[in-house]
Design a protein around this motif. Structure first.
Motif, PDB file in Angstrom:
ATOM      1  N   ARG A 157      47.965  41.261  44.555  1.00 38.07           N
ATOM      2  CA  ARG A 157      48.301  40.463  45.753  1.00 38.07           C
ATOM      3  C   ARG A 157      47.055  40.155  46.586  1.00 38.07           C
ATOM      4  N   ILE A 158      46.295  41.205  46.941  1.00 45.46           N
ATOM      5  CA  ILE A 158      45.125  40.993  47.806  1.00 45.46           C
ATOM      6  C   ILE A 158      44.026  40.255  47.036  1.00 45.46           C
ATOM      7  N   GLY A 159      43.807  40.647  45.776  1.00 43.59           N
ATOM      8  CA  GLY A 159      42.784  39.992  44.958  1.00 43.59           C
ATOM      9  C   GLY A 159      43.039  38.492  44.867  1.00 43.59           C
ATOM     10  N   SER A 178      41.093  41.852  35.193  1.00 46.39           N
ATOM     11  CA  SER A 178      42.338  42.527  35.555  1.00 46.39           C
ATOM     12  C   SER A 178      42.956  43.141  34.316  1.00 46.39           C
ATOM     13  N   ARG A 179      43.835  44.086  34.512  1.00 50.15           N
ATOM     14  CA  ARG A 179      44.450  44.767  33.367  1.00 50.15           C
ATOM     15  C   ARG A 179      45.355  43.845  32.567  1.00 50.15           C
ATOM     16  N   SER A 180      46.139  43.040  33.288  1.00 55.19           N
ATOM     17  CA  SER A 180      47.124  42.192  32.606  1.00 55.19           C
ATOM     18  C   SER A 180      46.794  40.719  32.851  1.00 55.19           C
ATOM     19  N   PRO A 181      47.240  39.815  31.936  1.00 53.38           N
ATOM     20  CA  PRO A 181      46.924  38.394  32.113  1.00 53.38           C
ATOM     21  C   PRO A 181      47.517  37.843  33.400  1.00 53.38           C
ATOM     22  N   LYS A 182      46.806  36.923  34.011  1.00 58.42           N
ATOM     23  CA  LYS A 182      47.265  36.332  35.282  1.00 58.42           C
ATOM     24  C   LYS A 182      47.314  34.828  35.135  1.00 58.42           C
ATOM     25  N   SER A 183      48.274  34.200  35.788  1.00 60.68           N
ATOM     26  CA  SER A 183      48.226  32.738  35.825  1.00 60.68           C
ATOM     27  C   SER A 183      48.199  32.298  37.283  1.00 60.68           C
ATOM     28  N   ASN A 234      33.749  46.017  49.052  1.00 60.92           N
ATOM     29  CA  ASN A 234      34.867  46.924  48.738  1.00 60.92           C
ATOM     30  C   ASN A 234      35.855  46.997  49.899  1.00 60.92           C
ATOM     31  N   ILE A 235      37.058  46.462  49.647  1.00 62.55           N
ATOM     32  CA  ILE A 235      38.146  46.597  50.643  1.00 62.55           C
ATOM     33  C   ILE A 235      39.284  47.435  50.061  1.00 62.55           C
ATOM     34  N   ALA A 236      39.048  48.070  48.900  1.00 63.86           N
ATOM     35  CA  ALA A 236      40.134  48.758  48.187  1.00 63.86           C
ATOM     36  C   ALA A 236      40.281  50.201  48.685  1.00 63.86           C
TER      37      ALA A 236
END
Ligand code: NAP
Length: 317
Positions: A157-159, A178-183, A234-236
């Motif tokens: 969400r934040i990314g 990222s770990r999983s594919p994003k669209s 770094n905001i994590a």
């Protein structure tokens, strides 16, 4: 009446909403709960609103095997301070506050990107020290963000909110790992590894959750792969970045600067970092806006309300 323990004073509106539904005890201290306070929270209350720094570890749950508490409605999206597996074993549900924090935290990432790339902190310190001798063409030259490439580590969400701001607001190219594919509905290049991402970007932004899986994800290897002109943001969570390796990379000029909202041993910030001009240091401001904290607090109240009405909680973790 259902007894709820609020581990910090939350905004008035949140306290009012909670008190309308529950018998609420508001702890006035603003620091993390002590072990004794966590023990009391688990044994004397039906629900607890903990937050960042309240270390509900496996040991705490093991020490109180039949707690009165049945729900930890965490105030915040990050819940790495709670051992969720151990909570579940103890029969305790954990919830959080996703979404409410997204835009505000992305805004702080952009604040840090701009401050670090444009040397804003350094400039302000110079002026406040009475050392500004007036504008000249080669003073405090930083990096212009337009047309540069941002690399997002963790496109959740934040990314994604950071990527959106970078693309639409600043005309930046977006890359991510990222770990999983994003669209996405705008161009963004997926890199096969963190090192490949680090090598390819002008600004590397960390937006993954904290926890064992991401501990020291940004280490000497990743920092060593970054360009000498690049900035790390770094905001994590603090311990996603190996702070000693970051200090080393900054000291050796392996990277140009860093913008940090979180710290490995928060609230301790190493003197070496504080002494560095090319580092922007914020005191964990990600969600620090009244409206945002109210929304987060009202989400915790909604989770508690649903739970005690035997309805599905809106934000289980
Ligand atoms: P989110 O939507 O869950 O996004 C996290 C992203 O990180 C997901 O895309 C996830 O990938 C990815 N990820 C998780 N583990 C990873 C790994 N080992 N390697 C690569 N990617 C990984 O969470 P969010 O709402 O964006 O929040 C992210 C974090 O920001 C929170 O957990 C919190 O700690 C921090 N935060 C800080 C502040 C502040 O005040 N500075 C405020 C709010 C939040 P998948 O999509 O594949 O699951």
């Amino acid at each position: 009446m259902t007894k709820v323990f609020m581990a910090r004073p939350l905004p008035e509106e949140v306290q009012t909403a909670a008190k309308a539904l529950f018998d609420v005890t508001v702890r006035q201290d603003t620091g993390p709960l002590t072990e004794a306070e966590m023990a009391t929270a688990l044994t004397d209350y039906d629900g607890v609103i903990p937050t960042l720094g309240d270390l509900f570890s496996a040991e705490i749950f093991a020490a109180h095997p039949n707690p009165r508490c049945r729900i930890l409605a965490n105030f915040g999206v990050g819940f790495n301070h709670i051992d969720v597996g151990a909570a579940r074993q103890a029969g305790i549900v954990v919830t959080n506050t996703p979404g409410a924090v997204t835009d505000a935290t992305a805004d702080v990432a952009l604040t840090l990107m701009l401050m670090s790339a444009r040397r804003a902190g350094e400039g302000e310190r110079l002026l406040r020290a009475g050392q500004w001798e007036g504008w000249h063409p080669t003073q405090l030259l930083g990096m212009h963000l337009g047309g540069k490439t941002v690399g997002i580590v963790g496109l959740g969400r934040i990314g994604q909110a950071i990527a959106r701001r970078c693309h639409f607001g600043f005309g930046m190219n977006v890359a991510y790992h990222s770990r999983s594919p994003k669209s996405l509905d705008f161009p963004a290049v997926a890199k096969e590894s963190l090192v490949a991402l680090a090598e390819a970007v002008d600004v590397l932004v960390v937006a993954v959750p904290g926890g064992d899986e991401t501990h020291h994800l940004i280490d000497a290897e990743v920092l060593g792969a970054m360009r000498a002109s690049a900035h790390l943001i770094n905001i994590a969570r603090g311990n996603v970045v190996e702070e000693a390796a970051l200090i080393n990379a900054l000291a050796l000029g392996q990277i140009a600067g860093a913008g940090l909202d979180v710290y490995e041993f928060e609230p301790k910030v190493p003197e070496t970092l504080i002494a560095m001009e090319n580092v922007t240091l914020l005191p964990h401001l990600g969600t620090a806006a009244l409206g945002v904290r109210e929304e987060m607090g009202l989400m915790t109240v909604k989770n508690l309300d649903a739970f005690f009405k035997d309805q599905p909680v809106p934000n289980p973790v």
